[in-house]
Motif scaffolding. Structure first.
Motif, mmCIF file in Angstrom:
data_model
loop_
_atom_site.group_PDB
_atom_site.id
_atom_site.type_symbol
_atom_site.label_atom_id
_atom_site.label_comp_id
_atom_site.label_asym_id
_atom_site.label_seq_id
_atom_site.Cartn_x
_atom_site.Cartn_y
_atom_site.Cartn_z
ATOM 1 N N GLN A 51 49.130 47.029 119.875
ATOM 2 C CA GLN A 51 49.056 47.346 119.029
ATOM 3 C C GLN A 51 49.748 47.384 117.107
ATOM 4 O O GLN A 51 49.416 48.038 116.829
ATOM 5 N N PHE A 52 50.881 46.911 117.814
ATOM 6 C CA PHE A 52 51.370 45.990 116.790
ATOM 7 C C PHE A 52 51.440 44.852 116.091
ATOM 8 O O PHE A 52 52.713 43.700 116.797
ATOM 9 N N HIS A 53 49.763 44.874 115.610
ATOM 10 C CA HIS A 53 49.770 42.794 115.646
ATOM 11 C C HIS A 53 50.845 42.059 116.802
ATOM 12 O O HIS A 53 50.945 40.962 116.710
ATOM 13 N N ASN A 54 50.226 42.611 117.871
ATOM 14 C CA ASN A 54 50.876 41.824 118.906
ATOM 15 C C ASN A 54 51.902 41.158 118.929
ATOM 16 O O ASN A 54 52.485 40.496 119.089
ATOM 17 N N LEU A 55 53.407 41.899 118.112
ATOM 18 C CA LEU A 55 54.350 41.762 118.259
ATOM 19 C C LEU A 55 55.503 41.324 119.920
ATOM 20 O O LEU A 55 54.839 42.616 120.983
ATOM 21 N N ILE A 56 55.364 40.329 119.574
ATOM 22 C CA ILE A 56 56.818 40.552 120.982
ATOM 23 C C ILE A 56 58.392 40.588 121.269
ATOM 24 O O ILE A 56 58.956 39.821 120.462
ATOM 25 N N LEU A 57 58.287 41.429 121.730
ATOM 26 C CA LEU A 57 59.740 41.758 122.152
ATOM 27 C C LEU A 57 60.400 41.070 123.284
ATOM 28 O O LEU A 57 60.134 41.309 124.425
ATOM 29 N N ARG A 58 62.009 40.590 123.337
ATOM 30 C CA ARG A 58 62.170 40.122 123.947
ATOM 31 C C ARG A 58 63.938 40.613 124.485
ATOM 32 O O ARG A 58 64.632 40.466 123.082
ATOM 33 N N GLY A 59 64.676 40.864 125.167
ATOM 34 C CA GLY A 59 65.969 40.736 125.962
ATOM 35 C C GLY A 59 65.815 39.930 127.010
ATOM 36 O O GLY A 59 65.312 40.245 127.817
ATOM 37 N N GLU A 60 67.483 39.580 127.077
ATOM 38 C CA GLU A 60 67.551 38.680 128.084
ATOM 39 C C GLU A 60 68.855 38.598 127.945
ATOM 40 O O GLU A 60 69.312 38.589 127.004
ATOM 41 N N TYR A 61 69.491 38.154 129.443
ATOM 42 C CA TYR A 61 71.060 37.647 129.690
ATOM 43 C C TYR A 61 70.964 36.700 130.106
ATOM 44 O O TYR A 61 70.319 35.894 131.049
ATOM 45 N N ASP A 62 72.029 35.578 129.410
ATOM 46 C CA ASP A 62 71.683 33.897 130.019
ATOM 47 C C ASP A 62 73.381 33.598 129.916
ATOM 48 O O ASP A 62 74.106 34.116 129.341
ATOM 49 N N PHE A 63 73.101 32.870 130.977
ATOM 50 C CA PHE A 63 74.655 31.894 131.532
ATOM 51 C C PHE A 63 74.232 30.598 130.885
ATOM 52 O O PHE A 63 73.252 29.873 131.396
ATOM 53 N N ASN A 64 74.821 30.223 130.675
ATOM 54 C CA ASN A 64 74.925 28.776 130.164
ATOM 55 C C ASN A 64 76.383 28.501 130.413
ATOM 56 O O ASN A 64 77.521 28.667 130.408
ATOM 57 N N ARG A 65 75.933 26.973 131.215
ATOM 58 C CA ARG A 65 77.214 26.006 131.957
ATOM 59 C C ARG A 65 76.984 24.593 131.457
ATOM 60 O O ARG A 65 76.314 24.130 131.802
#
Lengths: 304, 301
Positions: free
Chosen positions: A149-163
């Motif tokens: 409904q909002f111009h196909n806006l994509i929202l992401r939220g995530e946790y990232d572990f980098n090693r």
């Protein structure tokens, strides 16, 4: 269909009337369809005529595509880099092979909300500067929310572990980082083959082992994608990234442009030509650098 | 010696002339092949509009040359066979012109079935706004200017694209149908239609001799049946009976004609239905990151 609906009305007329009507209609109707509109259309539909069955009945079938939440991929980019150590001076070029293996799981929670869990391991092998070889492991978990409904806006939220580890001793860690990543992307589709995306991305480090490389990234990007044929796609992106280090008051600003041409050989195999150029300015001049990469990649992907 | 040469020269010349004539004739035949079609079947009234002659009633074995057009009347149909065995069957009230033989068919209005064999080169079916490029394909096209275009592939894959809209193209695969407004700015997704039912009811198929691609069409129909048995394709009660875009809701107990699918078109559109409104093709999102998330461009070190 129309004939069958109208049929009961004509029963009262009797067979003689029907024959007469049929005979007269055949004799009096002009041969080239003047009983319909000039284009054979009424209200956006083909005007009913005795020839409606010419192209047959089209019963619509519903395709049920089972959603496949698992993706496994394997890729191997090989590219030339102009600045191995990302230094301001005394640059050394080299060839890098960076095989990557990844697994994704994206269960659908609702029509517009997906969870995602993924793990990636990529090893960077340098052709002649073996001292720089290293491996990077990322494990991520988060949510992706689509807003049609909002111009196909994509929202992401995530946790990232980098090693980060040494290439030959994957257990020998020299840096690890826990981060929260939030991003928003707005796609603009010009046609089926072209899309422009604008987005912002923040990567906030919440904990790290070894504080000096620890940083927060704030990024804005513009991406363009065009499918030239059903198999050939070109992607180009421009990114501006501010990197705010937690120690020493260091802040870098990087400008990165990249272009990729991908040719899909099959549904599960593709080859790519990759290129990128990055220029980084730091408030600590010693960390300024410029680097260019160009090469190719092979990728395999399976969804299930 | 000179005499011998004199004696042989006319022979050589004549031989050369004959050879050259044969080559020229062969070349002109090859060149003429795709530029000419023969009317092989006529049902009721069919008119031929040749470029330099007045329109006249066509008869079987008439040649339809480059630039000519064929018009069918009410309750009329015709079949044209091209030199390269491509075949076109025109429905009633159809006007179609031919340029460069089968290579460019301009469907001004009406409906037609076109079959272009594999290896016979590609063909284009042009309407005012939408063009279909086909190779080794059997398709049905219906077009009415300012109203709609309907495209069904019976076998083979066709590419539809909007003129003047770069990149706006859609592949229509076997057993798929696409309906769109000719004035549309974008093309909808195609939907699947039951080939077996269509093949049993299309007069352009059942009232004519078997198509050369009949086996290929039958294979595609079998594929659909297999997909149905695996529940990858499910029957619906939405049917378009023949030409047009009027969708009927069929029910064994009750056959009710529902309002046209145009009613469900988003307000503000031209109220012309498209195949998107007929069904939903689920396209789950792929695990893509940001456009720059390809391979690490910047050494993370």
């Amino acid at each position: 269909m129309m004939m069958s609906i109208l049929a009961p009305a004509s029963f009262a007329q009797g067979p003689t009337s029907q024959d007469r009507a049929s005979l007269l209609q055949n004799q009096t109707q002009p041969p080239f369809g003047t009983s319909t509109t000039s284009e054979g259309v009424q209200d956006g539909h083909a005007a009913a005529s005795p020839n409606d069955a010419d192209i047959g009945e089209q019963e619509v079938l519903k395709r049920t595509t089972a959603y496949q939440p698992f993706t496994a991929s394997l890729g191997c980019p090989i590219f030339y880099t102009s600045n191995v150590a990302l230094t301001r001076s005394g640059e050394m070029s080299d060839v890098v092979m960076a095989p990557v293996v990844a697994a994704y799981y994206q269960p659908r929670i609702t029509k517009t909300l997906y969870a995602n869990f993924d793990a990636r391991e990529q090893v960077f092998y340098y052709g002649s500067n073996h001292g720089f070889d290293f491996a990077s492991l990322d494990v991520e978990a988060g949510l992706t929310y689509f807003m049609p409904q909002f111009h196909n806006l994509i929202l992401r939220g995530e946790y990232d572990f980098n090693r980060l580890t040494l290439d030959d001793r994957l257990g020998d860690e020299f840096f690890s980082n826990h981060a929260l990543i939030f991003s928003a992307e707005l796609p603009f589709r010009f046609s089926r083959a072209q899309q422009l995306s604008v987005g912002v991305d923040t990567n906030i480090s919440v904990a790290a082992d070894h504080q000096s490389p620890r940083r927060n990234d704030y990024e804005g990007y513009v991406g363009y994608s065009v499918s030239l044929t059903r198999a050939l796609t070109i992607n180009a992106a421009g990114r501006l990234v501010a990197r705010d280090y937690h120690q020493n008051g260091r802040t870098d600003v990087s400008e990165i442009i990249s272009a990729t041409a991908t040719y899909r050989l099959t549904n599960w195999c593709s080859i790519s030509a990759i290129s990128s150029f990055a220029h980084s300015d730091s408030n600590k001049d010693v960390f300024d650098y410029t680097v260019g990469n160009v090469g190719g990649a092979v990728a395999l992907q399976a969804k299930f | 010696m000179k005499r011998a040469i004199r004696n042989t020269r006319p022979g050589l010349v004549w031989t050369s002339v004959v050879l050259l004539s044969l080559i020229a004739a062969a070349r002109s035949t090859i060149a003429a092949q795709p530029k000419e079609a023969t009317i092989t079947r006529i049902v009721n009234d069919v008119q031929l509009h040749a470029t330099q002659t007045a329109p006249h009633h066509a008869s079987v074995d008439d040649k339809v040359r480059d630039g000519s057009s064929v018009q069918t009347g009410m309750d009329s149909r015709t079949e044209l066979t091209f030199a390269d065995q491509a075949l076109a069957r025109l429905s009633a009230n159809t006007i179609c012109s031919f340029n460069e033989g089968t290579r460019n068919l301009d469907l001004a209005s009406g409906a037609m079935l076109l079959r272009v064999a594999k290896g016979a080169g590609g063909a284009k079916i042009s309407t005012a706004a939408v063009t279909a490029a086909i190779t080794g394909t059997t398709v049905i096209v219906e077009y009415h200017p300012h109203a709609y275009i309907k495209f069904i592939s019976l076998e083979g894959t066709a590419r539809l694209y909007l003129k003047g809209r770069w990149g706006e193209s859609v592949l229509v695969r076997p057993g798929q149908m696409l309906i769109t407004n000719p004035d549309a700015k974008s093309l909808p997704d195609p939907v699947d239609v039951d080939l077996a039912r269509l093949l049993k009811t299309a007069r352009l198929i059942i009232d004519f001799p078997p198509l050369g691609s009949q086996n290929l069409i039958a294979k595609e129909s079998e594929k659909q049946q297999r997909a149905k048995s695996k529940r990858n394709l499910i029957d619906t009660n939405l049917v378009i009976f023949g030409k047009g875009t009027l969708v009927s809701l069929t029910n064994p107990a009750q056959m009710t004609e529902v309002s046209p699918i145009a009613a469900s078109v988003t307000p503000g559109s031209d109220a012309i239905p498209s195949s998107t409104d007929l069904g939903t093709i689920e396209t789950p999102p792929t695990p893509t990151g940001s456009p720059a998330s390809n391979y690490t461009a910047d050494n993370p070190r």
